[in-house]
Design an enzyme around this catalytic site. Sequence first.
Site, PDB file in Angstrom:
ATOM      1  CB  CYS A   1       1.055  -6.461  13.932  1.00  0.00           C
ATOM      2  SG  CYS A   1       2.238  -5.168  13.538  1.00  0.00           S
TER       3      CYS A   1
ATOM      4  CG  HIS B   1      -6.874  -3.069  10.358  1.00  0.00           C
ATOM      5  ND1 HIS B   1      -5.576  -2.650  10.492  1.00  0.00           N
ATOM      6  CD2 HIS B   1      -6.858  -4.043   9.425  1.00  0.00           C
ATOM      7  CE1 HIS B   1      -4.802  -3.349   9.683  1.00  0.00           C
ATOM      8  NE2 HIS B   1      -5.549  -4.197   9.027  1.00  0.00           N
TER       9      HIS B   1
ATOM     10  CB  SER C   1      -0.674  -3.939   7.827  1.00  0.00           C
ATOM     11  OG  SER C   1      -1.927  -3.430   7.458  1.00  0.00           O
TER      12      SER C   1
ATOM     13  CG  ASN D   1       3.222  -6.560   1.840  1.00  0.00           C
ATOM     14  OD1 ASN D   1       2.631  -7.087   2.786  1.00  0.00           O
ATOM     15  ND2 ASN D   1       2.613  -5.709   1.020  1.00  0.00           N
ATOM     16  CB  SER D   2       5.153 -12.383  -1.055  1.00  0.00           C
ATOM     17  OG  SER D   2       5.692 -13.075   0.053  1.00  0.00           O
ATOM     18  NE  ARG D   3       0.115  -8.594   2.092  1.00  0.00           N
ATOM     19  CZ  ARG D   3      -0.491  -8.071   3.155  1.00  0.00           C
ATOM     20  NH1 ARG D   3      -1.607  -8.598   3.619  1.00  0.00           N
ATOM     21  NH2 ARG D   3       0.035  -7.035   3.770  1.00  0.00           N
TER      22      ARG D   3
ATOM     23  NE  ARG E   1      -2.348  -1.512   3.451  1.00  0.00           N
ATOM     24  CZ  ARG E   1      -1.780  -0.836   4.438  1.00  0.00           C
ATOM     25  NH1 ARG E   1      -1.820   0.491   4.455  1.00  0.00           N
ATOM     26  NH2 ARG E   1      -1.196  -1.464   5.426  1.00  0.00           N
TER      27      ARG E   1
ATOM     28  CE1 TYR F   1       0.337  -5.841  -1.803  1.00  0.00           C
ATOM     29  CE2 TYR F   1      -0.860  -3.937  -0.938  1.00  0.00           C
ATOM     30  CZ  TYR F   1      -0.275  -5.180  -0.751  1.00  0.00           C
ATOM     31  OH  TYR F   1      -0.322  -5.758   0.487  1.00  0.00           O
ATOM     32  N   GLY F   2      -2.855  -5.379  -4.156  1.00  0.00           N
ATOM     33  CA  GLY F   2      -4.120  -5.685  -3.484  1.00  0.00           C
ATOM     34  C   GLY F   2      -4.748  -4.548  -2.705  1.00  0.00           C
ATOM     35  N   GLY F   3      -4.007  -4.028  -1.720  1.00  0.00           N
ATOM     36  CA  GLY F   3      -4.583  -2.986  -0.869  1.00  0.00           C
ATOM     37  C   GLY F   3      -4.954  -1.727  -1.630  1.00  0.00           C
TER      38      GLY F   3
ATOM     39  CE  LYS G   1      -5.863  -3.795   4.908  1.00  0.00           C
ATOM     40  NZ  LYS G   1      -5.994  -4.421   6.209  1.00  0.00           N
TER      41      LYS G   1
ATOM     42  CG  ASP H   1      -7.407  -7.261   7.018  1.00  0.00           C
ATOM     43  OD1 ASP H   1      -6.420  -7.045   7.748  1.00  0.00           O
ATOM     44  OD2 ASP H   1      -7.699  -6.529   6.054  1.00  0.00           O
TER      45      ASP H   1
HETATM   46  P1  GDP Z   1      -1.567  -9.501   9.710  1.00  0.00           P
HETATM   47  O1  GDP Z   1      -1.088  -8.750   8.522  1.00  0.00           O
HETATM   48  O2  GDP Z   1      -1.909  -8.590  10.859  1.00  0.00           O
HETATM   49  O3  GDP Z   1      -2.661 -10.446   9.384  1.00  0.00           O
HETATM   50  O4  GDP Z   1      -0.325 -10.366  10.266  1.00  0.00           O
HETATM   51  P2  GDP Z   1       0.048 -11.923  10.071  1.00  0.00           P
HETATM   52  O5  GDP Z   1      -0.783 -12.813  10.940  1.00  0.00           O
HETATM   53  O6  GDP Z   1       0.074 -12.240   8.633  1.00  0.00           O
HETATM   54  O7  GDP Z   1       1.513 -11.943  10.669  1.00  0.00           O
HETATM   55  C1  GDP Z   1       2.512 -11.067  10.205  1.00  0.00           C
HETATM   56  C2  GDP Z   1       3.858 -11.538  10.651  1.00  0.00           C
HETATM   57  O8  GDP Z   1       3.923 -11.603  12.074  1.00  0.00           O
HETATM   58  C3  GDP Z   1       4.205 -12.939  10.155  1.00  0.00           C
HETATM   59  O9  GDP Z   1       5.556 -12.959   9.774  1.00  0.00           O
HETATM   60  C4  GDP Z   1       3.981 -13.803  11.364  1.00  0.00           C
HETATM   61  O10 GDP Z   1       4.791 -14.953  11.343  1.00  0.00           O
HETATM   62  C5  GDP Z   1       4.336 -12.884  12.514  1.00  0.00           C
HETATM   63  N1  GDP Z   1       3.606 -13.236  13.749  1.00  0.00           N
HETATM   64  C6  GDP Z   1       2.273 -13.453  13.876  1.00  0.00           C
HETATM   65  N2  GDP Z   1       1.950 -13.824  15.136  1.00  0.00           N
HETATM   66  C7  GDP Z   1       3.111 -13.829  15.843  1.00  0.00           C
HETATM   67  C8  GDP Z   1       3.446 -14.139  17.215  1.00  0.00           C
HETATM   68  O11 GDP Z   1       2.604 -14.471  18.049  1.00  0.00           O
HETATM   69  N3  GDP Z   1       4.762 -14.007  17.556  1.00  0.00           N
HETATM   70  C9  GDP Z   1       5.720 -13.635  16.654  1.00  0.00           C
HETATM   71  N4  GDP Z   1       6.966 -13.539  17.081  1.00  0.00           N
HETATM   72  N5  GDP Z   1       5.444 -13.364  15.354  1.00  0.00           N
HETATM   73  C10 GDP Z   1       4.164 -13.450  14.960  1.00  0.00           C
HETATM   74  P1  PGA Z   2      -2.912  -6.309   5.972  1.00  0.00           P
HETATM   75  O1  PGA Z   2      -3.384  -5.389   4.779  1.00  0.00           O
HETATM   76  O2  PGA Z   2      -1.417  -6.204   5.964  1.00  0.00           O
HETATM   77  O3  PGA Z   2      -3.536  -5.662   7.163  1.00  0.00           O
HETATM   78  O4  PGA Z   2      -3.346  -7.718   5.754  1.00  0.00           O
HETATM   79  C1  PGA Z   2      -3.488  -5.765   3.459  1.00  0.00           C
HETATM   80  C2  PGA Z   2      -3.025  -4.641   2.558  1.00  0.00           C
HETATM   81  O5  PGA Z   2      -1.801  -4.490   2.377  1.00  0.00           O
HETATM   82  O6  PGA Z   2      -3.872  -3.927   2.043  1.00  0.00           O
HETATM   83 MN    MN Z   3      -3.584 -10.492   7.520  1.00  0.00          MN
END
Ligand code: GDP
Ligand code: PGA
Ligand code: MN
Length: 617
Positions: A283, A259, A281, A396-398, A91, A230-232, A239, A306
């Site tokens: 996290c 979110h 994002s 940020n590959s998806r 994004r 890009y997706g977002g 979003k 999400d």
């Molecule tokens: P989203 O974009 O908020 O959905 O985040 P994701 O669930 O895709 O996670 C993003 C990154 O954070 C990935 O690399 C995960 O492996 C990492 N991650 C997710 N949960 C945890 C956790 O509990 N501990 C740690 N250390 N890393 C995490």
């Molecule tokens: P996310 O957002 O990282 O919260 O999954 C997707 C996006 O890049 O739009």
């Molecule tokens: Mn996600």
Amino acid sequence: PAITGSTRPTAARTYGELPTVAGEGMTALREWVDEIAALTKPARIHWVDGSRAENDALLREQVEEGKLIKLNPEWRPGSYLARSHPSDVARTEARTFIASEREEDAGPTNNWAAPDEIRATITPLFDGSMTGRTMYVVPFSMGPVGGPLSHIGVQVTDSAYAVTSIGIMTRVGTDVLREIAGGAPWVKTVHSVGAPLAPGQADVAWPCNDEKYIVHFPETLEVWSYGSGYGGNAILAKKCFALRIASVIGRDEGWLAEHMLLIRVIDPAGRAYHIAAAFPSACGKTNLAMLRPTIPGWRVETLGDDIAWIRPGEDGRLWAINPEAGFFGVAPGTGESTNVTAVETLWGNTIFTNVALRPDGDVWWEGLTDEPPAELTDWEGNPWTPASGRPAAHPNSRFTVAAAQCPQIADDWDAPQGVPLDAILFGGRRATNVPLVVEATDWTHGVFMGSNVSSERTAAAEGTVGELRRDPFAMLPFCGYNMADYFGHWLKVGQKLRFDRAPRVFQVNWFRKGTDGRFLWPGFGDNSRVIDWIIRRIEGEVGAVDSPIGRLPHPEDLDLDGIDVPQADLDELFAVDPQLWLQEADLTEEFYRTFEGRVPAPLWAELAALRYRLQRA
Ligand code: GDP
Ligand code: PGA
Ligand code: MN
């Protein structure tokens, strides 16, 4: 077919098959489509009906045009790899605008643009931007079609990749047109990759433009996105609509567009609880959404990963739906040892973007397996070996995959009325200061916590990875109006809840690090131990330790059976350093001041009370 409305094909343009749906509302839709076509000048118009056959044909075409690589069906049936232009991988927040009539309605956290001025800037860009391309008209619903919390929209786009992605992420089809025909309101979204094709000009694998604009018009419920695939930036239902535009609709109608992931947690006694959690994002939303508890007897059912739309019910509780129909998840870090549910979800029918390709026609990314394959083609299409010294997949590959494919999706995940929330979690990526879990004392304190979330930057948006930034409610890049008014809206929503039925609010942090840079908490499946404590708090089964920043677990109440976290790490995970927190409080004050008097008084009172408690600690 019975065609009503004003569509007038010109010699240069074929209009595809017009939908047979008739009704008052269709006239307005057709007029709008005409208008966009007159501006963008596509070679063809294709009304998307959402059918399987249509989807298959679109995928086949993209393979023939070199826009998608078909993966080996033996390993990954029905799946494809897209490689974006190396400049179009996330994004682009600096190019994202809220074009409200008044600048103060966008607030200091958004890029504001005067609607007339930005229209004058982008209209020439869209003029002829679809030349030589097909313009797709995609009617979609966020939430089950016709549901009480659902909203519909139409995306016009010149990207087949966007169409096939929207087909996974939302409910697309003719039943949405029937709603429109019947007079249901809909949001207008326009997307062009900004790469017109001259006659005879060859297309590229990922058309896009160096110039990018992602513009939201909250008063007229429109999104105009230019230059990015890009997706977002391109799946405008996500979003752009479901957060930025929907947050404005929610403000006006008394609900929340957040979110947040959404899960149902079932304890060993079979009692079910619903939890929504807001993390920035990359996290951990998708991971928590697909949690496999490591403590015996617990189960998690996925509802959303999400976005949550949340409305106060007649019963004084908050009811939430996941308005999406798929997951657009971060690939790196998704593996057997972290998120096995996601790995299983991705067995097939998945569009991958910017991951690495294996010689056997399957995909790979960092963290999928412990050891990388000996040979790969990286996300840019170059040969790669473990000695290459760079990631094979873009950080940020998806993956884009239907929610229904998730092995632990709740049976009723698309129930129109949603689920009642028991707890709301706020989190971020904080190497220091923020404890593993802390409970808010009441709704107002919870809103204060949400307004204070900071997180280290990730690869999900452009910017320096690791830099700490304020990300209130994980909504910094997604709130479509003045963030201080948004805080006020949260306080107002709280007033509509029955005090004993409002969800309890917690802050969590899976990412605290030791001085040696290692994560102190094992995370992932072991986050169920934190959820367990949260639920026992809700049930009144455990007490808590009052700290200046909120309620912390008594050490003996956190179930650590079967894991080995050294006592020193546990102490550090829950350490609250008053001096450092007083510095955080100063940053909060500085942040609140940027809103020039709009931050609601109860939040200033919370800040004063926090400082008082810290000074006495
Ligand atoms: P989203 O974009 O908020 O959905 O985040 P994701 O669930 O895709 O996670 C993003 C990154 O954070 C990935 O690399 C995960 O492996 C990492 N991650 C997710 N949960 C945890 C956790 O509990 N501990 C740690 N250390 N890393 C995490
Ligand atoms: P996310 O957002 O990282 O919260 O999954 C997707 C996006 O890049 O739009
Ligand atoms: Mn996600």
